[in-house]
Design an enzyme around this catalytic site. Structure first.
Site, PDB file in Angstrom:
ATOM      1  N   HIS A 108      72.618  15.866  80.619  1.00 48.14           N
ATOM      2  CA  HIS A 108      73.271  15.624  79.322  1.00 48.14           C
ATOM      3  C   HIS A 108      74.747  15.385  79.559  1.00 48.14           C
ATOM      4  O   HIS A 108      75.346  15.938  80.490  1.00 48.14           O
ATOM      5  CB  HIS A 108      73.063  16.795  78.357  1.00 48.14           C
ATOM      6  CG  HIS A 108      73.451  18.128  78.916  1.00 48.14           C
ATOM      7  ND1 HIS A 108      72.646  18.836  79.778  1.00 48.14           N
ATOM      8  CD2 HIS A 108      74.564  18.881  78.738  1.00 48.14           C
ATOM      9  CE1 HIS A 108      73.243  19.959  80.106  1.00 48.14           C
ATOM     10  NE2 HIS A 108      74.413  20.021  79.495  1.00 48.14           N
ATOM     11  N   ASP A 137      76.370  19.430  69.396  1.00 48.53           N
ATOM     12  CA  ASP A 137      76.254  20.674  70.167  1.00 48.53           C
ATOM     13  C   ASP A 137      76.279  21.863  69.209  1.00 48.53           C
ATOM     14  O   ASP A 137      77.040  21.887  68.239  1.00 48.53           O
ATOM     15  CB  ASP A 137      77.414  20.772  71.176  1.00 48.53           C
ATOM     16  CG  ASP A 137      77.140  21.804  72.255  1.00 48.53           C
ATOM     17  OD1 ASP A 137      76.973  21.407  73.418  1.00 48.53           O
ATOM     18  OD2 ASP A 137      77.098  23.013  71.931  1.00 48.53           O
TER      19      ASP A 137
HETATM   20  P1  AMP Z   1      75.896  22.771  79.835  1.00 52.23           P
HETATM   21  O1  AMP Z   1      76.501  24.137  79.905  1.00 52.23           O
HETATM   22  O2  AMP Z   1      76.757  21.677  80.336  1.00 52.23           O
HETATM   23  O3  AMP Z   1      74.507  22.771  80.448  1.00 52.23           O
HETATM   24  O4  AMP Z   1      75.746  22.438  78.299  1.00 52.23           O
HETATM   25  C1  AMP Z   1      74.672  22.839  77.518  1.00 52.23           C
HETATM   26  C2  AMP Z   1      75.105  22.680  76.091  1.00 52.23           C
HETATM   27  O5  AMP Z   1      73.968  22.678  75.288  1.00 52.23           O
HETATM   28  C3  AMP Z   1      76.025  23.798  75.581  1.00 52.23           C
HETATM   29  O6  AMP Z   1      77.248  23.244  75.123  1.00 52.23           O
HETATM   30  C4  AMP Z   1      75.206  24.418  74.444  1.00 52.23           C
HETATM   31  O7  AMP Z   1      76.020  24.816  73.361  1.00 52.23           O
HETATM   32  C5  AMP Z   1      74.286  23.285  74.070  1.00 52.23           C
HETATM   33  N1  AMP Z   1      73.011  23.659  73.459  1.00 52.23           N
HETATM   34  C6  AMP Z   1      72.094  24.517  73.955  1.00 52.23           C
HETATM   35  N2  AMP Z   1      71.016  24.559  73.142  1.00 52.23           N
HETATM   36  C7  AMP Z   1      71.265  23.683  72.132  1.00 52.23           C
HETATM   37  C8  AMP Z   1      70.528  23.270  70.978  1.00 52.23           C
HETATM   38  N3  AMP Z   1      69.311  23.759  70.696  1.00 52.23           N
HETATM   39  N4  AMP Z   1      71.110  22.354  70.152  1.00 52.23           N
HETATM   40  C9  AMP Z   1      72.331  21.863  70.429  1.00 52.23           C
HETATM   41  N5  AMP Z   1      73.054  22.205  71.499  1.00 52.23           N
HETATM   42  C10 AMP Z   1      72.534  23.109  72.337  1.00 52.23           C
END
Ligand code: AMP
Length: 117
Positions: free
Chosen positions: A99, A30
């Site tokens: 995810h 993440d």
């Molecule tokens: P959620 O809020 O459960 O939808 O989680 C989305 C997660 O994706 C968050 O923890 C973000 O930090 C992570 N995230 C968003 N874009 C990326 C990316 N390009 N690479 C890695 N993590 C990401």
């Protein structure tokens, strides 16, 4: 899915720090870690959320949990870990591609949400 950031990561169009990949599943770190170890495990095929899991697509979810158990050993999480799925608006889902957050490397708190004000 056009405009889905995790579809683009799965397709290699956006870089990520991969920790596991096979034909149907990808795991990567993440960008904004909430624990010493914080990886996201996703199906490569687009499923918008946990609310869209059906008998037809649920096989990959079982596989994701097999991958998580394997990753726990590889990432040094033998002491335990937490798997979180945020679904929809109330669940605070910010990326609309299924995810699972795998968090570990420290003792977690419970309950996981702030108390009512
Ligand atoms: P959620 O809020 O459960 O939808 O989680 C989305 C997660 O994706 C968050 O923890 C973000 O930090 C992570 N995230 C968003 N874009 C990326 C990316 N390009 N690479 C890695 N993590 C990401």
């Amino acid at each position: 899915m056009a405009d889905c950031v995790f579809c683009k990561i799965a397709a290699g169009e956006i870089p990520s720090t991969k920790v596991y990949e096979d034909e149907t599943v990808l795991a990567f770190r993440d960008l904004d870690p909430q624990a010493p170890t914080h990886v996201l495990i996703i199906p490569k095929a687009h499923i918008a959320s946990a609310g869209e899991i059906t008998p037809e697509n649920s096989g990959v979810v079982a596989h994701i949990f097999e991958v998580a158990a394997q990753l726990a050993k590889e990432l040094g999480l033998e002491n335990g870990f937490r798997i979180v799925n945020n679904c929809g608006q109330d669940g605070m889902q910010s990326v609309q591609h299924l995810h699972f957050h795998m968090l570990g490397g420290k003792k977690m708190g419970w309950p996981p949400f702030p108390p009512e004000a």
